[in-house]
Design a protein around this motif. Sequence first.
Motif, PDB file in Angstrom:
ATOM      1  N   THR A  57      48.062 -44.243   6.495  1.00  0.00           N
ATOM      2  CA  THR A  57      49.261 -44.639   5.752  1.00  0.00           C
ATOM      3  C   THR A  57      48.945 -44.982   4.294  1.00  0.00           C
ATOM      4  O   THR A  57      49.809 -45.508   3.578  1.00  0.00           O
ATOM      5  N   CYS A  59      48.974 -43.852   1.181  1.00  0.00           N
ATOM      6  CA  CYS A  59      49.437 -42.804   0.272  1.00  0.00           C
ATOM      7  C   CYS A  59      49.063 -43.078  -1.178  1.00  0.00           C
ATOM      8  O   CYS A  59      49.075 -42.162  -2.005  1.00  0.00           O
ATOM      9  N   LYS A  60      48.700 -44.312  -1.502  1.00  0.00           N
ATOM     10  CA  LYS A  60      48.281 -44.626  -2.864  1.00  0.00           C
ATOM     11  C   LYS A  60      46.938 -43.978  -3.182  1.00  0.00           C
ATOM     12  O   LYS A  60      46.751 -43.373  -4.242  1.00  0.00           O
ATOM     13  N   PRO A  63      47.064 -39.473  -1.187  1.00  0.00           N
ATOM     14  CA  PRO A  63      48.436 -38.967  -1.085  1.00  0.00           C
ATOM     15  C   PRO A  63      48.578 -37.651  -0.346  1.00  0.00           C
ATOM     16  O   PRO A  63      49.635 -37.383   0.239  1.00  0.00           O
ATOM     17  N   ASP A  64      47.547 -36.822  -0.333  1.00  0.00           N
ATOM     18  CA  ASP A  64      47.656 -35.503   0.302  1.00  0.00           C
ATOM     19  C   ASP A  64      47.410 -35.544   1.802  1.00  0.00           C
ATOM     20  O   ASP A  64      47.674 -34.561   2.499  1.00  0.00           O
ATOM     21  N   CYS A  66      48.108 -38.566   3.858  1.00  0.00           N
ATOM     22  CA  CYS A  66      48.740 -39.702   4.524  1.00  0.00           C
ATOM     23  C   CYS A  66      49.992 -39.245   5.256  1.00  0.00           C
ATOM     24  O   CYS A  66      50.582 -38.198   4.957  1.00  0.00           O
ATOM     25  N   SER A  68      53.427 -38.962   5.635  1.00  0.00           N
ATOM     26  CA  SER A  68      54.534 -39.082   4.692  1.00  0.00           C
ATOM     27  C   SER A  68      55.400 -37.832   4.792  1.00  0.00           C
ATOM     28  O   SER A  68      54.995 -36.811   5.359  1.00  0.00           O
ATOM     29  N   ASN A  70      55.964 -35.847   2.477  1.00  0.00           N
ATOM     30  CA  ASN A  70      55.314 -34.760   1.738  1.00  0.00           C
ATOM     31  C   ASN A  70      54.370 -33.958   2.630  1.00  0.00           C
ATOM     32  O   ASN A  70      54.273 -32.733   2.519  1.00  0.00           O
ATOM     33  N   ARG A 115      56.941 -44.112   2.277  1.00  0.00           N
ATOM     34  CA  ARG A 115      56.356 -42.814   2.637  1.00  0.00           C
ATOM     35  C   ARG A 115      57.400 -41.774   3.047  1.00  0.00           C
ATOM     36  O   ARG A 115      57.130 -40.580   2.993  1.00  0.00           O
TER      37      ARG A 115
END
Length: 271
Positions: A57, A59-60, A63-64, A66, A68, A70, A115
């Motif tokens: 989790t 994502c900070k 980010p690719d 986690c 989420s 995206n 997220r």
Amino acid sequence: MCRLLSGYIYNCAMFSLPIFVFFFASYSIYSADCLENGLARTPPMGWLAWERFRCNTDCKNDPDNCISENLFRTMSDILVAEGYAALGYNYINVDDCWLEKERNRYGQLVPDRQRFPRGMKSLADYVHSKGLKFGIYEDFGNYTCAGYPGVLGYLQTDAETFASWDVDYVKLDGCYAHPVEMDRGYPEFGFHLNRTGRPMIYSCSWPVYQIYAGMQPNFTSIIEHCNLWRNYDDIQDSWASVESIIDYYGNNQDVIVPNAGPGHWNDPDMI
């Protein structure tokens, strides 16, 4: 249970081919007064996040990779662009860790606001726009395996929430639940899914938790209430884990195989 940019692809016939992403080909039913959704006439196939991405989790800092919206949008794009969707791998399935830690004031599940800022209905719409189907995860217990809200006490509310989000597939895990209560609880949640009027494949972890507890699962009931069900351990991000699951199904096929058929399948956790 069940991450981007590495893993395996399998179909239920050949158990081979290491590839770009990890897919699952799952293996349960419906009958009068039971699930009766007419789905999963062949084993469902697609992509599930757990094996590779677990409960990342962060994502900070990552980010690719986690959990989420995206990640699931990206995997939807890949299934189509790389030709997997054309071969029948048409489910994009969220696993654990997509939730806020608390329900809203109406008792409804809430996707993590950071997220999944656009919400699950928006994500489902995106997946559907690619010609794919959208799956989600929950747990028949007080909590999910990762400690997020479970469905216990909210079976009807959660079934109706998933239908309102246009979910196509629901995986119901069994952490933080009493195995003896699953004979009642899993059919009850399936009943509420069916009552929404939205066709949703129902994936149960019912028998595996009872097996762990030393109970003999009632497969006559399980195949009447679930489209597929877990029999054995979670898959891990290793070939040794894949082999162990293949071996389990091979060693126990005389007992396992008779339970499977159109609409009701054994699920070797994404293999």
